[in-house]
Enzyme design. Structure first.
Site, PDB file in Angstrom:
ATOM      1  N   ASP A  51      11.771  24.992   0.229  1.00 28.61           N
ATOM      2  CA  ASP A  51      13.206  24.726   0.188  1.00 28.61           C
ATOM      3  C   ASP A  51      13.457  23.265  -0.175  1.00 28.61           C
ATOM      4  O   ASP A  51      13.328  22.364   0.657  1.00 28.61           O
ATOM      5  CB  ASP A  51      13.825  25.049   1.551  1.00 28.61           C
ATOM      6  CG  ASP A  51      15.299  24.702   1.644  1.00 28.61           C
ATOM      7  OD1 ASP A  51      15.909  24.343   0.611  1.00 28.61           O
ATOM      8  OD2 ASP A  51      15.855  24.777   2.762  1.00 28.61           O
ATOM      9  N   GLU A 130      -1.677  -4.640  -0.576  1.00 24.90           N
ATOM     10  CA  GLU A 130      -2.170  -5.156   0.705  1.00 24.90           C
ATOM     11  C   GLU A 130      -1.109  -4.874   1.766  1.00 24.90           C
ATOM     12  O   GLU A 130      -0.225  -5.699   2.024  1.00 24.90           O
ATOM     13  CB  GLU A 130      -2.443  -6.657   0.631  1.00 24.90           C
ATOM     14  CG  GLU A 130      -3.496  -7.056  -0.387  1.00 24.90           C
ATOM     15  CD  GLU A 130      -3.654  -8.570  -0.487  1.00 24.90           C
ATOM     16  OE1 GLU A 130      -2.793  -9.304   0.044  1.00 24.90           O
ATOM     17  OE2 GLU A 130      -4.632  -9.024  -1.093  1.00 24.90           O
ATOM     18  N   GLU A 132       0.538  -4.570   5.250  1.00 22.53           N
ATOM     19  CA  GLU A 132       0.457  -5.051   6.628  1.00 22.53           C
ATOM     20  C   GLU A 132       1.231  -4.112   7.546  1.00 22.53           C
ATOM     21  O   GLU A 132       2.166  -3.422   7.101  1.00 22.53           O
ATOM     22  CB  GLU A 132       1.019  -6.470   6.717  1.00 22.53           C
ATOM     23  CG  GLU A 132       0.248  -7.468   5.873  1.00 22.53           C
ATOM     24  CD  GLU A 132       0.943  -8.799   5.718  1.00 22.53           C
ATOM     25  OE1 GLU A 132       0.309  -9.751   5.213  1.00 22.53           O
ATOM     26  OE2 GLU A 132       2.137  -8.913   6.079  1.00 22.53           O
ATOM     27  N   GLU A 212      -3.564  -9.929  11.458  1.00 22.42           N
ATOM     28  CA  GLU A 212      -2.645 -10.734  10.655  1.00 22.42           C
ATOM     29  C   GLU A 212      -1.962 -11.805  11.520  1.00 22.42           C
ATOM     30  O   GLU A 212      -2.251 -11.960  12.695  1.00 22.42           O
ATOM     31  CB  GLU A 212      -1.612  -9.849   9.948  1.00 22.42           C
ATOM     32  CG  GLU A 212      -1.845  -9.706   8.446  1.00 22.42           C
ATOM     33  CD  GLU A 212      -1.801 -11.017   7.687  1.00 22.42           C
ATOM     34  OE1 GLU A 212      -1.217 -12.010   8.174  1.00 22.42           O
ATOM     35  OE2 GLU A 212      -2.375 -11.078   6.573  1.00 22.42           O
ATOM     36  N   GLU A 220      -3.921  -6.021   8.868  1.00 18.25           N
ATOM     37  CA  GLU A 220      -3.962  -5.784   7.428  1.00 18.25           C
ATOM     38  C   GLU A 220      -5.299  -5.147   7.073  1.00 18.25           C
ATOM     39  O   GLU A 220      -6.350  -5.563   7.574  1.00 18.25           O
ATOM     40  CB  GLU A 220      -3.790  -7.086   6.642  1.00 18.25           C
ATOM     41  CG  GLU A 220      -3.840  -6.886   5.131  1.00 18.25           C
ATOM     42  CD  GLU A 220      -3.603  -8.177   4.354  1.00 18.25           C
ATOM     43  OE1 GLU A 220      -4.356  -8.422   3.390  1.00 18.25           O
ATOM     44  OE2 GLU A 220      -2.678  -8.935   4.726  1.00 18.25           O
ATOM     45  N   HIS A 269       1.743  -7.354  -0.399  1.00 16.98           N
ATOM     46  CA  HIS A 269       1.481  -8.035  -1.655  1.00 16.98           C
ATOM     47  C   HIS A 269       0.822  -7.056  -2.612  1.00 16.98           C
ATOM     48  O   HIS A 269      -0.121  -6.358  -2.243  1.00 16.98           O
ATOM     49  CB  HIS A 269       0.574  -9.246  -1.420  1.00 16.98           C
ATOM     50  CG  HIS A 269       1.070 -10.157  -0.341  1.00 16.98           C
ATOM     51  ND1 HIS A 269       0.228 -10.875   0.482  1.00 16.98           N
ATOM     52  CD2 HIS A 269       2.331 -10.436   0.072  1.00 16.98           C
ATOM     53  CE1 HIS A 269       0.946 -11.572   1.339  1.00 16.98           C
ATOM     54  NE2 HIS A 269       2.229 -11.315   1.124  1.00 16.98           N
ATOM     55  N   ARG A 339       1.180 -19.694  -1.941  1.00 13.02           N
ATOM     56  CA  ARG A 339       1.647 -18.473  -1.293  1.00 13.02           C
ATOM     57  C   ARG A 339       3.144 -18.494  -0.979  1.00 13.02           C
ATOM     58  O   ARG A 339       3.677 -17.536  -0.424  1.00 13.02           O
ATOM     59  CB  ARG A 339       0.837 -18.219  -0.017  1.00 13.02           C
ATOM     60  CG  ARG A 339      -0.618 -17.892  -0.305  1.00 13.02           C
ATOM     61  CD  ARG A 339      -1.478 -17.813   0.939  1.00 13.02           C
ATOM     62  NE  ARG A 339      -2.892 -17.698   0.584  1.00 13.02           N
ATOM     63  CZ  ARG A 339      -3.528 -16.547   0.412  1.00 13.02           C
ATOM     64  NH1 ARG A 339      -2.892 -15.410   0.594  1.00 13.02           N
ATOM     65  NH2 ARG A 339      -4.804 -16.529   0.086  1.00 13.02           N
ATOM     66  N   GLU A 358      -0.203 -11.302  -8.627  1.00 13.02           N
ATOM     67  CA  GLU A 358       0.110 -10.858  -7.261  1.00 13.02           C
ATOM     68  C   GLU A 358       1.604 -11.035  -7.014  1.00 13.02           C
ATOM     69  O   GLU A 358       2.110 -12.150  -6.961  1.00 13.02           O
ATOM     70  CB  GLU A 358      -0.676 -11.670  -6.234  1.00 13.02           C
ATOM     71  CG  GLU A 358      -0.372 -11.266  -4.792  1.00 13.02           C
ATOM     72  CD  GLU A 358      -0.981 -12.207  -3.762  1.00 13.02           C
ATOM     73  OE1 GLU A 358      -0.847 -11.917  -2.554  1.00 13.02           O
ATOM     74  OE2 GLU A 358      -1.571 -13.234  -4.149  1.00 13.02           O
ATOM     75  N   ARG A 360       4.402 -10.906  -4.428  1.00 13.80           N
ATOM     76  CA  ARG A 360       4.346 -11.043  -2.984  1.00 13.80           C
ATOM     77  C   ARG A 360       5.623 -10.597  -2.264  1.00 13.80           C
ATOM     78  O   ARG A 360       5.659 -10.546  -1.031  1.00 13.80           O
ATOM     79  CB  ARG A 360       4.051 -12.501  -2.625  1.00 13.80           C
ATOM     80  CG  ARG A 360       2.668 -12.942  -3.064  1.00 13.80           C
ATOM     81  CD  ARG A 360       2.413 -14.414  -2.784  1.00 13.80           C
ATOM     82  NE  ARG A 360       2.483 -14.744  -1.371  1.00 13.80           N
ATOM     83  CZ  ARG A 360       1.507 -14.560  -0.505  1.00 13.80           C
ATOM     84  NH1 ARG A 360       0.354 -14.012  -0.889  1.00 13.80           N
ATOM     85  NH2 ARG A 360       1.653 -14.913   0.768  1.00 13.80           N
TER      86      ARG A 360
END
Length: 470
Positions: A51, A130, A132, A212, A220, A269, A339, A358, A360
């Site tokens: 359904d 990645e 977390e 983490e 993580e 990330h 970062r 990457e 983030r």
């Protein structure tokens, strides 16, 4: 895996049941099971009915019949069922036309991969998320017309350092200091290892697991990169395994981006690279050891990042994380090693194969299929249109002056702002019919109707602290 091989696997493991898993529109796995006697070669063409009107964001009740078609390549033995159970991830099709369902997120991911190949730019887009998450010992929440609350608890929570209600042995990570302590401060090493062992049983290659930054059991586990759709499959197995292993130990897991006030939230990330055959396309002699193509790809992500937030940060809670001071990048810039930038170029290795982008900003509340597909489409738009990402920012962006930040765009501050950005900027997603206008409109309508507007209607506890005595 061929159909015959999947059927042989069921026989080899003496499976008694077959479980069919598929993802709903927001990104949560759904399933139903049949006895193994119901599975034969025709099952992979004729499928099984369900359904569609009972699945969030899908069919109206007057056109509710849908089919799941198991993908034989995804056959594994489910590690959590009491009886031997073979599991398949499924695609969704219309029972009359047998056409793939346009609102099936997995189909959108598959279309994104096909579109990539059709451009001739690359053969494969690899994604490495990645994710977390928090491992708690207790969660309670409620909302009524005259009250509302939530209460989280963890034996690791720093707030329990003065507790007299348990055997208090100390060793509770300080706020923002949970990154990499050994046991006994890290009390969940064995639990995370058990999660890793279960992931390996279903074919997930894990590269690393660790505590983490936040207190109260933030964790993580990093998966090795995979092609786009496969990475979406593995992210769902990842969440399923993490939650079920935690439950074995009377603990609970959440992928909410910001469950704890005044500590770091959970991000996801996303590492991306493009390859043609065996050749990595992001390695070169430009900034950060990247190719011109990679920089254009970054340009596309930065240009469309506000619209991407609607898929990559798709909950109202996502924007409790996207604030200054908690490692969540809100300023849309790129850099190597830095970062605090929304897009980072990791510098762990000089090998061309390791060169990747990457992103983030995303968080683990997202639907991986939609998030990865949208990131790829933004990057490809950057490559096709040679979008200059501008100059890199190699400073701590959080400490820049207003003058230095005046030309740096920023992520949306709320889900409704992100949805408005998507409404105004989604032509890049429609290329190759990867996302349809119906998918965009339905996503915006669903999120506004089911999440943004209901949140607007409800008072929250802190408002009473601010305003009750006005």
């Amino acid at each position: 895996m061929a159909i015959s091989k999947a059927l042989s696997m069921a026989e080899q493991h003496k499976a008694k049941m077959v479980d069919f898993k598929f993802v709903d529109f927001p990104g949560v796995w759904q399933h139903f099971s049949v006895p193994v006697s119901e599975l034969d070669e025709s099952s992979f063409e004729e499928g099984f009915g369900f359904d569609g009107s009972s699945i969030r964001g899908w069919q109206p009740i007057h056109a509710s019949d849908m089919l799941i078609i198991p993908d034989p390549k995804t056959a594994v033995m489910d590690p959590f069922m009491a009886e031997q159970t073979m599991s398949f991830i499924c695609n969704i099709v219309d029972p009359i036309t047998k056409e793939p369902y346009s609102r099936d997120p997995r189909h959108i991911a598959q279309k994104a991969e096909s579109y990539l190949r059709s451009t001739g730019i690359a053969d494969t887009a690899f994604f490495g998320p990645e994710a977390e998450f928090f491992i708690f010992d207790h969660i309670a929440f409620d909302q009524t017309p005259n009250g509302g609350f939530y209460r989280i608890d963890s034996v690791e929570g720093r707030w329990n350092s003065g507790s007299e209600c348990e055997q208090n042995l100390g060793y509770k990570p300080r706020y923002k200091e949970g990154y990499f302590p050994v046991s006994p401060t890290d009390s969940q090493q064995d639990l995370r290892t058990e999660m890793v062992m279960e992931m390996e049983k279903v074919g997930i290659h894990v590269e690393c697991q660790h505590h983490e930054v936040a207190t109260a059991g933030q964790a993580e586990i990093d998966m090795r990169f995979s092609p786009l759709c496969e990475s979406g499959d593995k992210l769902l197995w990842f969440k399923y395994i993490v939650k079920n292993v935690a439950r074995r130990h009377n603990k609970t897991v959440t992928f909410m981006p910001k469950p704890i006030f005044e500590d770091n939230g959970s991000g996801m990330h996303v590492h991306v690279s493009l390859w043609k055959g065996d050749k990595p396309l992001f390695a070169g002699d430009r900034y950060g050891g990247m190719s011109e193509m990679a920089l254009y790809f970054i340009g596309g992500i930065i240009k469309h990042a506000r619209a991407l937030s609607a898929f990559c940060n798709p909950t109202t809670n996502s924007y409790r994380r996207l604030v200054p001071g908690y490692e969540a990048p809100i300023n849309l810039a790129y850099s190597s090693r830095n970062r605090s930038a929304a897009v980072r170029i990791p510098m762990y290795s000089s090998s061309p194969k390791s060169k990747r982008v990457e992103f983030r900003t995303p968080d683990p509340s997202c639907n991986g299929y939609l998030a990865f597909a949208s990131i790829l489409m933004a990057g490809l738009d950057g490559v096709a249109n040679k979008i200059d990402p501008g100059k890199p920012l190699d400073k701590n962006i959080y400490k820049l002056s207003p003058e230095e930040l005046k030309d740096v765009a920023h992520a949306p501050a709320s889900l409704d702002e992100a949805l408005k950005a998507l409404e105004n900027d989604h032509a890049f997603l429609l290329k190759g019919d990867v996302f349809t206008q119906d998918v965009i409109d339905t996503w915006i309508d669903y999120k506004m109707t089911e999440e943004v507007n209901p949140m607007r209607l409800r008072p929250v506890p802190y408002e009473f602290s601010l305003y009750y005595d006005i």
